[in-house]
Design a protein around this motif. Structure first.
Motif, PDB file in Angstrom:
ATOM      1  N   ASN A  11      -6.094   0.807   2.973  1.00 61.72           N
ATOM      2  CA  ASN A  11      -6.483   1.610   1.802  1.00 61.72           C
ATOM      3  C   ASN A  11      -6.578   0.741   0.548  1.00 61.72           C
ATOM      4  O   ASN A  11      -6.038   1.063  -0.510  1.00 61.72           O
ATOM      5  N   SER A  12      -7.242  -0.403   0.711  1.00 61.33           N
ATOM      6  CA  SER A  12      -7.525  -1.373  -0.356  1.00 61.33           C
ATOM      7  C   SER A  12      -6.310  -2.163  -0.820  1.00 61.33           C
ATOM      8  O   SER A  12      -6.395  -2.934  -1.780  1.00 61.33           O
ATOM      9  N   ASN A  13      -5.174  -2.015  -0.149  1.00 62.00           N
ATOM     10  CA  ASN A  13      -3.961  -2.755  -0.511  1.00 62.00           C
ATOM     11  C   ASN A  13      -3.643  -3.788   0.580  1.00 62.00           C
ATOM     12  O   ASN A  13      -3.569  -3.436   1.765  1.00 62.00           O
ATOM     13  N   GLU A  14      -3.464  -5.034   0.145  1.00 63.46           N
ATOM     14  CA  GLU A  14      -3.096  -6.074   1.101  1.00 63.46           C
ATOM     15  C   GLU A  14      -1.758  -5.733   1.724  1.00 63.46           C
ATOM     16  O   GLU A  14      -0.815  -5.336   1.042  1.00 63.46           O
ATOM     17  N   ILE A  15      -1.679  -5.902   3.031  1.00 61.35           N
ATOM     18  CA  ILE A  15      -0.434  -5.576   3.725  1.00 61.35           C
ATOM     19  C   ILE A  15      -0.102  -6.691   4.700  1.00 61.35           C
ATOM     20  O   ILE A  15      -0.970  -7.175   5.423  1.00 61.35           O
ATOM     21  N   LYS A  16       1.161  -7.121   4.699  1.00 60.22           N
ATOM     22  CA  LYS A  16       1.558  -8.258   5.519  1.00 60.22           C
ATOM     23  C   LYS A  16       2.656  -7.908   6.518  1.00 60.22           C
ATOM     24  O   LYS A  16       3.291  -8.789   7.083  1.00 60.22           O
ATOM     25  N   LYS A  17       2.875  -6.614   6.741  1.00 57.25           N
ATOM     26  CA  LYS A  17       3.877  -6.190   7.705  1.00 57.25           C
ATOM     27  C   LYS A  17       3.204  -5.592   8.930  1.00 57.25           C
ATOM     28  O   LYS A  17       2.554  -4.553   8.847  1.00 57.25           O
ATOM     29  N   ALA A  18       3.373  -6.247  10.067  1.00 61.17           N
ATOM     30  CA  ALA A  18       2.789  -5.747  11.304  1.00 61.17           C
ATOM     31  C   ALA A  18       3.399  -4.418  11.714  1.00 61.17           C
ATOM     32  O   ALA A  18       2.791  -3.638  12.454  1.00 61.17           O
ATOM     33  N   SER A  19       4.604  -4.139  11.207  1.00 63.34           N
ATOM     34  CA  SER A  19       5.308  -2.905  11.570  1.00 63.34           C
ATOM     35  C   SER A  19       4.900  -1.704  10.723  1.00 63.34           C
ATOM     36  O   SER A  19       5.358  -0.588  10.956  1.00 63.34           O
ATOM     37  N   ALA A  20       4.023  -1.913   9.756  1.00 61.87           N
ATOM     38  CA  ALA A  20       3.592  -0.809   8.893  1.00 61.87           C
ATOM     39  C   ALA A  20       2.849   0.242   9.725  1.00 61.87           C
ATOM     40  O   ALA A  20       2.116  -0.083  10.658  1.00 61.87           O
ATOM     41  N   SER A  21       3.040   1.503   9.384  1.00 59.87           N
ATOM     42  CA  SER A  21       2.376   2.577  10.129  1.00 59.87           C
ATOM     43  C   SER A  21       0.982   2.837   9.563  1.00 59.87           C
ATOM     44  O   SER A  21       0.697   2.527   8.405  1.00 59.87           O
ATOM     45  N   VAL A  22       0.128   3.419  10.401  1.00 63.18           N
ATOM     46  CA  VAL A  22      -1.237   3.767   9.997  1.00 63.18           C
ATOM     47  C   VAL A  22      -1.427   5.265  10.202  1.00 63.18           C
ATOM     48  O   VAL A  22      -1.202   5.783  11.305  1.00 63.18           O
ATOM     49  N   GLN A  23      -1.845   5.938   9.151  1.00 64.64           N
ATOM     50  CA  GLN A  23      -2.028   7.384   9.211  1.00 64.64           C
ATOM     51  C   GLN A  23      -3.476   7.731   9.575  1.00 64.64           C
ATOM     52  O   GLN A  23      -4.394   6.932   9.360  1.00 64.64           O
ATOM     53  N   GLU A  24      -3.668   8.898  10.129  1.00 64.61           N
ATOM     54  CA  GLU A  24      -5.019   9.364  10.410  1.00 64.61           C
ATOM     55  C   GLU A  24      -5.819   9.420   9.105  1.00 64.61           C
ATOM     56  O   GLU A  24      -5.350   9.959   8.106  1.00 64.61           O
ATOM     57  N   GLY A  25      -7.005   8.826   9.102  1.00 66.25           N
ATOM     58  CA  GLY A  25      -7.840   8.799   7.908  1.00 66.25           C
ATOM     59  C   GLY A  25      -7.672   7.556   7.060  1.00 66.25           C
ATOM     60  O   GLY A  25      -8.455   7.331   6.133  1.00 66.25           O
ATOM     61  N   ASP A  26      -6.672   6.740   7.351  1.00 62.58           N
ATOM     62  CA  ASP A  26      -6.492   5.492   6.602  1.00 62.58           C
ATOM     63  C   ASP A  26      -7.691   4.559   6.818  1.00 62.58           C
ATOM     64  O   ASP A  26      -8.267   4.506   7.917  1.00 62.58           O
ATOM     65  N   ILE A  27      -8.022   3.821   5.776  1.00 64.79           N
ATOM     66  CA  ILE A  27      -9.128   2.864   5.841  1.00 64.79           C
ATOM     67  C   ILE A  27      -8.577   1.454   5.938  1.00 64.79           C
ATOM     68  O   ILE A  27      -7.774   1.032   5.096  1.00 64.79           O
ATOM     69  N   LEU A  28      -9.012   0.745   6.942  1.00 66.56           N
ATOM     70  CA  LEU A  28      -8.567  -0.636   7.147  1.00 66.56           C
ATOM     71  C   LEU A  28      -9.737  -1.585   6.915  1.00 66.56           C
ATOM     72  O   LEU A  28     -10.841  -1.364   7.435  1.00 66.56           O
ATOM     73  N   ASP A  29      -9.478  -2.632   6.135  1.00 64.76           N
ATOM     74  CA  ASP A  29     -10.440  -3.713   5.960  1.00 64.76           C
ATOM     75  C   ASP A  29      -9.821  -4.968   6.578  1.00 64.76           C
ATOM     76  O   ASP A  29      -8.731  -5.385   6.165  1.00 64.76           O
TER      77      ASP A  29
END
Length: 303
Positions: A41-59
């Motif tokens: 969702n346009s935010n850099e993320i560096k945790k492989a353990s982070a959850s992904v919600q339905e509808g989330d946008i991944l780049d």
């Protein structure tokens, strides 16, 4: 290469989401996440353990595929200290990188090994580091163990992992230490600002331990034997600089104190290796004498 993806369901972990949707391994997924190549969702993320919600946008910004390195045997007059059916011990000269890179795939230890040995442990055609178990910096000379079979590689890697191989180095350092023996234990990791350097850190990093024994003293320098109990990147160079006695010729960690001497690289040499050989079932010991440039430096310092 950039790809955008809208998740159509919930994923407990980001690396699982990437692995399932892009047909890549979880380890590679974790690697690109840690490298800052994934945005949620346009935010850099560096945790492989982070959850992904339905509808989330991944780049996802996948690294460009590297051209396969072509390995070829090259005669670099490599000195083989010892060889059996399972491994070889070689004396690497300074100025030679251990494994190939995109900019150098001819003048490396791997090229010399392909020329000098009949067999090397390889994990397939994509393996550009056949036989390599551990490393030395390009401008550090001395002993390295290389595996000739896949089974030997795994067993020797376990010996290193479990710290069953004794490694000693000779270095020539600037300064006049008060003590004759130094035990160094601290955390070593990437320099917080200069990322291509390592540093002793107050927070983070990995445990590193070295034991320094002064062997010979000169007017403003000394020769020391260093035993390392861990194998961190640039460990001895970082530890000696941290003590205030940088290795002579070390342009990365030594500063002005280590410059101006008659040697064109850091005066550091992997001088001995010893371990219980799981193949021959006996204790083995190997050593390599100092190279000519370090002998010359000692002679100049002793004048």
């Amino acid at each position: 290469m950039h790809k955008r993806f809208a998740s159509d369901k919930y994923f407990k972990r980001l690396d699982i989401c990437l692995s399932e949707n892009f047909d890549i391994s979880r380890s590679f997924s974790s690697e690109i996440i840690k490298d800052g190549r994934v945005y949620l969702n346009s935010n850099e993320i560096k945790k492989a353990s982070a959850s992904v919600q339905e509808g989330d946008i991944l780049d996802i910004y996948f690294p460009e595929e590297k051209e396969k390195i072509q390995l070829r045997p090259v005669d670099l007059s490599l000195k083989i200290v010892y060889e059996n059916n399972w491994y070889a011990v070689v004396d690497k000269p300074s100025g030679i990188a251990v494994h190939p890179s995109e900019s150098n795939n001819d003048v490396t230890l791997v090229n010399a090994l392909l020329y000098s040995l009949e067999s090397l442990a390889s994990e397939g055609e994509e393996d550009d580091r056949p036989g390599i178990i551990h490393r030395l910096d390009k401008d550090t000379s001395g002993l390295l163990i290389v595996a000739k079979t896949f089974d030997a590689k795994k067993k020797l890697q376990n010996l290193f992992k479990n710290r069953k191989i004794s490694k000693k180095y000779i270095c020539i350092c600037a300064g006049n230490p008060i003590e004759n023996i130094y035990e160094i234990e601290n955390m070593v990791g990437r320099h917080p600002v200069t990322r291509y350097k390592m540093a002793v850190l107050k927070e983070g990093g990995r445990f590193a331990k070295s034991r320094v024994v002064v062997m010979e003293r000169f007017e403003s320098a000394f020769k020391a034997e260093v035993k390392i109990f861990t194998g961190r990147t640039h460990q001895i160079r970082v530890h000696m600089a941290h003590l205030g006695f940088p290795i002579i010729g070390d342009s990365l960690y030594g500063g002005k104190k280590a410059a101006g001497y008659p040697i064109q690289r850091q005066a550091l040499h992997s001088s001995s290796l010893s371990f219980f050989c799981p193949f021959e079932r006996k204790e083995v010991y190997f050593e390599a004498e100092l190279p000519a440039d370090m002998k010359k430096l000692i002679n100049v310092l002793a004048e």
